[in-house]
Design an enzyme around this catalytic site. Structure first.
Site, PDB file in Angstrom:
ATOM      1  CG  ASP A 251      -1.656   1.250   1.483  1.00 21.08           C
ATOM      2  OD1 ASP A 251      -1.645   2.118   0.583  1.00 21.08           O
ATOM      3  OD2 ASP A 251      -2.262   1.395   2.560  1.00 21.08           O
TER       4      ASP A 251
ATOM      5  CE  LYS B 253      -1.439   7.143  -3.330  1.00 20.93           C
ATOM      6  NZ  LYS B 253      -1.928   6.285  -2.234  1.00 20.93           N
TER       7      LYS B 253
ATOM      8  CD  GLU C 189      -4.775   3.765  -2.192  1.00 15.68           C
ATOM      9  OE1 GLU C 189      -5.592   4.605  -1.768  1.00 15.68           O
ATOM     10  OE2 GLU C 189      -3.624   4.047  -2.564  1.00 15.68           O
TER      11      GLU C 189
ATOM     12  CG  ASP D  24      -9.319   4.396   1.050  1.00 14.01           C
ATOM     13  OD1 ASP D  24      -8.756   4.987   2.004  1.00 14.01           O
ATOM     14  OD2 ASP D  24      -8.696   3.794   0.172  1.00 14.01           O
TER      15      ASP D  24
END
Lengths: 430, 524
Positions: free
Chosen positions: B8, B70, B171, B194
């Site tokens: 992850d 990211k 994810e 999420d």
């Protein structure tokens, strides 16, 4: 089962139009015309089987016929394209499975079998009854996903089966999504009914050849009443499909209208071209197909006339090559015109053209009109030129038997040393 | 065969897991932590620091410490996300030759895939030390709303880390895989909420019979736990300015301290109702050193972030409508991402669905566990699990008048192939430019440009006559390929879309070689 002898090969068989063949010259149904229009020298046989609008078995039949008729040749593309080899039609179905791949041969067979049925109605693709409820659909969809999702064979050597699986899975998804959508399903049901299918309630048993996942079949056998109405799932999925469909139909209509305009103006070739495109975009429209047959015949006449004119002017210019080609093309359009065949054969023979071709044409003329001495004489002359004296003598004698005054035949016969029949009659006592 | 891991790769923290004897387990790093900060720093002595080591020195070395990269990966330098990062980040962001954002640390300029690669390499190292054997393959997760460019860059990052990326998965999908693992097969509709450090995703899945089908997914690029932090930082800045008359916004070191303190205060307030932020010697002026000391209550925190939580619920509603279901149809809600520990988030979700969210998955670890499960499932002989994932964003091409023609709608199950016929807009036009776009806007320009190519050799004809068939393929890896064919001539052009910011094989190899150099330096 449509599979061949299981010989190992990863080759793809790719139909090509034989050079020089004018597709417009063939006499085809619209569906066949559509199929022919898809032969582009790159699309393999297996993919042609699922182009839609024409069933896979029909595709096989047509292609095999065309191979036999010499309209189409099948080229096997090996790893190196240079190593292409022409196959004859007797190998049409061999070599689809490959034991060297990381897929068990029985699974390969299952995949090929499934691929062959991709144009079946959606419920048959999923292997469920036509009135299956959403729960059964989902069960069948999940079972098929477990069996045929490309990930099942992740990282394995799948050869040509990788692409097949992607196509198959795409179709499974399409079937599931459309059948899960009440609006889409109603439309599918209408088109099935229009195609002459029974109503869903009448169809409780699946066709025997429809392989289906065991659980789904068991589930289908003990169907519960359909679950209560549910909010349509992913409405945009269908809206996309129907939008594309609408768009295609609109295009088809435009082409058809253009075709009718050309029709009215007597431009048949143009008309046939437009209507063919209309059918390509809307292959289920019966009106288009009906018009196509009529227009195509006129178009062929028109083209043939044009070609003959071309041949005449080429002859005047003594350009025999061009004239021969025009004759050849015209023959494709009018394969039963004995006079045309005769002229072409004569030209080929007299100008030192392809004697084999001349023989074919002359023979065809004889076959069509056997009472015409002139055709026999020409065939005899062609044989003579080719050094086949026995055949030549037979035809020349036949010519004289039909028309004793045919001096040309008599001379020819004398040249090859045969006694002209007429002479014997004249000289005989009897 | 060597082991395959699930990673992850988070905005703030990363986590690695493996399936061991049929059981997925999270691998702790050498410090015993199960997650590792996604941070990279270049120390004064030229040493490269990753993870906790980088985080520890972030305050004293703010300009040369990269976090949350990211948010930049796979984006164009002129995108709003990058512009926002330019304002906020203490490290220097420069424009690269492919219009991609790059990060300058000292003398050297790093690409975003390179930074991500360094973090992935660290995760690989953690796994190798724990397993005692080399690791070469991985499944890596990305936010569901990541576009093709962002996914390809993440794949590049894997290559840079010396990993073969078996699959990039979403994810929330990974979280659902972890949730479903080991459950007895029963049909369930699951919604994954999420809320991670820098991203927010919602996915709705149906599961049963060893199949996990994603019905729909939706996301918000501009939303994540760091937005909560930023609100707290701003609150602290304003409070300090009001009290002391000093604006700390131009002080990188002060900002970094504030950021850390804000994050810690936010986390504390998930447990307690009140906390105190103490930052002595945060600034100084003619009157001497100044200290920041602010008391923050949970109530105050909830007040300043309430609108962010509201925004997440809008995305939830959109996703439900895409899936064609209502909130009553959802059997289970799974919360993922550290930010879902906040009581306000849990309350809002519970209120909306009328049921408590599922307990029993660790929001920080569940994604890595799901990735490991997927890796194992792909490679096992008897595949017991098939994942039916969807494409998160619509794909299409730009058409005349700047419109966007969608060929594949978002939430279409993969793999997928769609084709459509287009035509020319001018008489005797012999070439068309195919611009491949991804996004939801009807206006071409407002979507992401994935790539473009030219189909030439179209036969001359009146406008509207030529028929050009454009077909799109997305494979199970989510990789897009596009081809265009002139139906009249059969001429065909195709590309595998190579998006902005992705690196060429040579560039990747060069980076790998560079890093090998540093690898050796570490061990000296």
């Amino acid at each position: 089962m449509r599979l061949g002898n299981g010989s190992a090969t990863q080759q793809e068989r790719i139909p090509h139009l034989r050079p020089g063949v004018d597709p417009a010259g063939l006499s085809l149904t619209p569906a066949e015309g559509y199929l022919l229009s898809r032969i582009d020298g790159t699309t393999p046989w297996t993919l042609l089987r699922s182009i839609g609008g024409i069933g896979p078995d029909e595709v096989d039949r047509c292609l095999e016929r065309w191979v036999a008729e010499g309209v189409v040749t099948v080229v096997v593309s090996a790893a190196a394209p240079g190593a292409a080899a022409v196959l004859d039609s007797s190998h049409a179905r061999s070599g689809d499975t490959d034991p060297s791949l990381d897929i068990p041969v029985e699974v390969q067979l299952r995949i090929l079998d499934f691929e062959a049925r991709l144009e079946s109605p959606y419920h048959e693709i999923l292997g469920v009854a036509r009135d299956a409820d959403r729960k059964i659909l989902r069960k069948a969809y999940f079972a098929l996903s477990r069996e045929l999702h490309p990930d099942r064979f992740f990282r394995r050597n799948t050869g040509s089966f990788g692409k097949r699986l992607e196509r198959i899975f795409g179709k499974i998804v399409e079937a599931y999504e459309l059948l899960s959508d009440p609006t889409a399903r109603a439309e599918i049901e209408r088109s099935l009914a229009a195609a002459g299918g029974s109503t869903p309630s009448a169809e409780t048993v699946q066709p025997a050849e429809t392989a289906q996942p065991a659980e789904a079949a068991a589930e289908a056998a003990q169907q519960k009443p359909a679950a209560g109405p549910r909010v349509p799932r992913r409405p945009h999925v269908f809206s996309l499909h129907s939008r594309v469909l609408r768009d295609r139909k609109a295009r088809a209509k435009r082409f058809f209208e253009a075709g009718m305009a050309s029709h009215a103006a007597g431009r048949w070739v143009e008309a046939a071209g437009s209507v063919r495109l209309a059918i390509a975009f809307d292959p289920w429209n019966a009106i288009y197909k009906e018009h196509f047959v009529a227009v195509q015949r006129r178009a062929q006449d028109e083209r043939a006339q044009r070609l003959l004119k071309e041949a005449e002017s080429a002859l005047e210019l003594r350009d025999f090559k061009v004239a021969l080609r025009a004759f050849d093309d015209a023959i494709q359009l009018r394969p039963h015109d004995a006079e045309l065949l005769h002229r072409a054969a004569k030209l080929a023979w007299m100008t030192g053209g392809d004697l084999r071709q001349a023989k074919e044409w002359a023979m065809a003329a004889v076959e069509i009109d056997p009472k015409q001495g002139g055709h026999h004489r020409l065939l005899g002359q062609v044989y003579q030129a080719a050094g086949l004296e026995a055949n030549a003598r037979r035809e020349l004698e036949a010519a004289l038997a039909l028309d004793a005054s045919d001096e040309e035949a008599r001379t020819a016969l004398r040249e090859i040393g045969g006694r002209p029949l007429g002479l014997r009659w004249l000289g005989g006592k009897r | 065969m060597s082991r395959v891991i699930g990673i992850d790769l988070g905005t703030t923290n990363s986590c690695v897991a493996v399936v061991d004897n049929g059981q997925p387990v999270v691998i702790p790093n050498t410090g015993g932590y199960k997650t590792t900060p996604s941070m990279f720093a270049l120390a004064d002595d030229g040493k490269r620091l990753v993870g906790h080591l980088a985080k520890r020195q972030a305050i004293t070395n703010a300009r040369n410490t990269v976090y949350a990269s990211k948010r930049l990966i796979g984006r164009r330098f002129d995108s709003p996300e990058v512009r926002r990062a330019l304002e906020l980040c203490p490290y220097e962001i420069v424009e690269g030759p492919n219009e991609d954002p790059r990060i300058r640390l000292g003398e050297k300029v790093f690409t975003c895939p390179e930074i991500a690669g360094i973090i992935l390499r660290e995760m690989k190292r953690v796994a190798q030390e724990h397993l005692g054997e080399p690791v070469r393959e991985a499944v890596i997760t990305v936010p569901a709303h990541f576009n093709d460019a962002q996914r390809q860059c993440t794949k590049d990052a894997g290559k840079i880390a010396g990993l073969e990326v078996l699959r990039i998965i979403n994810e929330p999908t990974a979280a659902a895989l972890a949730y479903g693992f080991g459950r007895k097969p029963s049909d369930e509709t699951v919604l994954v909420y999420d809320l991670g450090g820098g991203t927010f995703d919602v996915s709705i899945l149906e599961m049963g019979d060893g199949v996990l089908e994603v019905l729909a997914t939706a996301g918000d690029t501009f939303l994540g736990g760091e937005d909560f932090d930023r609100r707290v930082v701003n609150h602290l800045l304003e409070t300090f300015e009001a009290a002391e008359g000093i604006d700390l916004r131009s002080e990188p070191m002060a900002l970094q301290r504030l950021k850390d303190a804000a994050e810690k205060a936010k986390c504390d307030l998930s447990q307690s109702l009140q906390t105190e932020v103490n930052l002595p010697f945060i600034a100084s002026d003619a009157n001497g050193p100044r200290h920041l000391s602010v008391v923050l209550s949970r109530e105050k925190l909830e007040e300043i972030v309430a609108d962010i939580v509201d925004r997440t619920m809008e995305t939830v509603k959109l996703c439900l409508s895409d899936a064609g279901i209502s909130q009553q149809d959802v059997d289970q809600v799974i919360l993922v991402g550290g930010q879902t520990r906040m009581p306000l988030v849990q309350e809002r979700v519970a209120d909306f669905f009328g049921k408590r969210p599922h307990k029993g998955v660790n929001p920080d670890e569940v994604v890595a566990i799901g990735a490991a499960i997927q890796a194992e499932a792909l490679l096992s002989e008897d595949q017991k699990l098939v994942l039916l994932d969807v494409t998160p964003l619509s794909l299409g091409i730009a058409t005349y008048g700047g419109h966007f023609a969608k060929l594949i709608e978002r939430n279409t199950t993969l793999p997928v192939r769609r084709a459509h016929v287009f035509t020319t807009t001018r008489d005797n036009q012999t070439a068309v430019k195919i611009r491949v776009l991804q996004g939801e806007s009807d206006t071409a320009e407002e979507n992401d440009l994935l790539g473009e190519f030219i189909l030439s050799g179209i036969r001359e004809a009146r406008k509207g006559e030529p028929e050009i068939e454009v077909s799109f393929d997305i494979d199970t890896n989510g990789i897009v390929s596009v081809s265009a064919r002139d139906l009249a001539t059969g001429r065909e052009q195709s590309i595998t879309v190579n998006a902005t910011g992705t690196l060429s094989d040579e560039e990747i190899q060069k980076i790998i070689d560079d890093n090998e150099l540093y690898e050796i330096q570490f061990k000296e």
